[in-house]
Scaffold this active site. Sequence first.
Site, PDB file in Angstrom:
ATOM      1  N   THR A  35       0.804  -1.214  -0.028  1.00 23.17           N
ATOM      2  CA  THR A  35      -0.236   0.014  -0.231  1.00 23.17           C
ATOM      3  C   THR A  35       0.674   1.589   0.045  1.00 23.17           C
ATOM      4  OG1 THR A  35      -0.276  -0.047   2.529  1.00 23.17           O
ATOM      5  CG2 THR A  35      -2.092  -1.496   1.333  1.00 23.17           C
ATOM      6  N   ASP A  56       9.770  -7.520   2.150  1.00 25.60           N
ATOM      7  CA  ASP A  56       8.036  -7.546   2.978  1.00 25.60           C
ATOM      8  C   ASP A  56       9.547  -8.065   4.323  1.00 25.60           C
ATOM      9  OD1 ASP A  56       5.885  -8.441   4.343  1.00 25.60           O
ATOM     10  OD2 ASP A  56       5.013  -9.999   2.724  1.00 25.60           O
ATOM     11  N   ALA A 114       4.512   1.125  15.817  1.00 26.34           N
ATOM     12  CA  ALA A 114       3.226   1.970  15.192  1.00 26.34           C
ATOM     13  C   ALA A 114       1.941   0.627  15.565  1.00 26.34           C
ATOM     14  CB  ALA A 114       3.520   2.432  13.764  1.00 26.34           C
ATOM     15  N   TYR A 145      -6.742  -6.543  11.505  1.00 29.25           N
ATOM     16  CA  TYR A 145      -6.045  -4.907  12.008  1.00 29.25           C
ATOM     17  C   TYR A 145      -5.658  -4.939  13.365  1.00 29.25           C
ATOM     18  CZ  TYR A 145      -3.963  -0.384  11.682  1.00 29.25           C
ATOM     19  OH  TYR A 145      -3.349   0.873  11.881  1.00 29.25           O
ATOM     20  N   LYS A 149      -2.566  -5.451  15.829  1.00 34.98           N
ATOM     21  CA  LYS A 149      -2.666  -5.154  16.352  1.00 34.98           C
ATOM     22  C   LYS A 149      -1.882  -4.864  17.832  1.00 34.98           C
ATOM     23  CE  LYS A 149      -0.233  -1.758  13.345  1.00 34.98           C
ATOM     24  NZ  LYS A 149       0.308  -1.326  12.573  1.00 34.98           N
TER      25      LYS A 149
END
Length: 320
Positions: A35, A56, A114, A145, A149
């Site tokens: 992305t 990656d 992050a 997601y 995380k």
Amino acid sequence: MRVLITGASGFLGSHLCDRFLADGHEVVGLDNFITGNAENIAHLTGHQSFSFVRHDISSYTYVAGSLDGVLHFASPASPIDYLKHPIPTLKVGALGTHNALGLAKAKGARFFLASTSEVYGDPLVHPQPESYWGNVNPVGPRSVYDEAKRFAEAITMAYHRFHGMDTRIVRIFNTYGPRMRPHDGRVVSNFIVQALRGEPLTLYGDGSQTRSFCYVSDEVEGIYRLFMNGDSAPTNIGNPVEYTVRQLAEMVLEATGSSAAIEHRPLPTDDPRVRRPDITRARELLGWEPSVDIRAGIALTVAYFRAHLAAAAPAPAPAS
Ligand code: UDP
């Protein structure tokens, strides 16, 4: 310092590369462009303190030379992106974080994760302090997601506790500004691009859900300070001024001078009703708080998209 930034060609990653380079550090950028956008770092080509690796992070990663920091910013981050790439999103949060931690450990480097306000899910505590554990649907479409995380935070704390590593976790709240992609799908870029094209603004649900929008320069300053001067506990970095999404649509129409209509669309599954950071910790620990008012930030972002869309527009057809 010499730091590795994963997701270097992304929206936040590329601004972070600029911030480290501006302070005289050396940056190795890494991205697989799932992305990311090469244009975001095109201006760094040939910079003597910048190098780039196309790779990656979810597969084994080796970087030559010493590293003082590893900042893990790689991940699809917009709901439409992580719904389109659910498995790579889970992998980069889990395997990618594991690889980035392993690399940081091998190099004796500080690790910076992050993370996201999405760890709070659809919050039942408002505003959200770091001590809130969240309200996340573990099997819903957003879980690829959110849960990735949450795992990333857990493994970061495990490396901190078990290996004694120096680690940081930032929980990033909705951030906007130049270098978002026109089709990123997030609300600020969607509304601005739609308004500039004179297309209807797509308001999901009744528009009463809230978000607290942070301009990218404020976000990056908070992240930089947390990396340099923070500690291992998760830290919210975001702007605590909250708006409804309908208010945002109106501000975008005002900033662009567009007379585009507002069109309602269904609210996505598990879309959080409210979101607003409690930034007491960032204020006390880092002396940080945002300084860019939303109208000023929207104006800067509109200027970016105006230039970007004009450059990307096809040449007008020749007159016959
Ligand atoms: N949203 C909207 N129209 C759009 C895109 C998003 O009304 O074209 C809404 C979305 O439902 C959410 C909010 O704007 O309530 C923020 O969405 P975004 O995708 O930017 O990020 P999120 O905070 O949901 O991760």
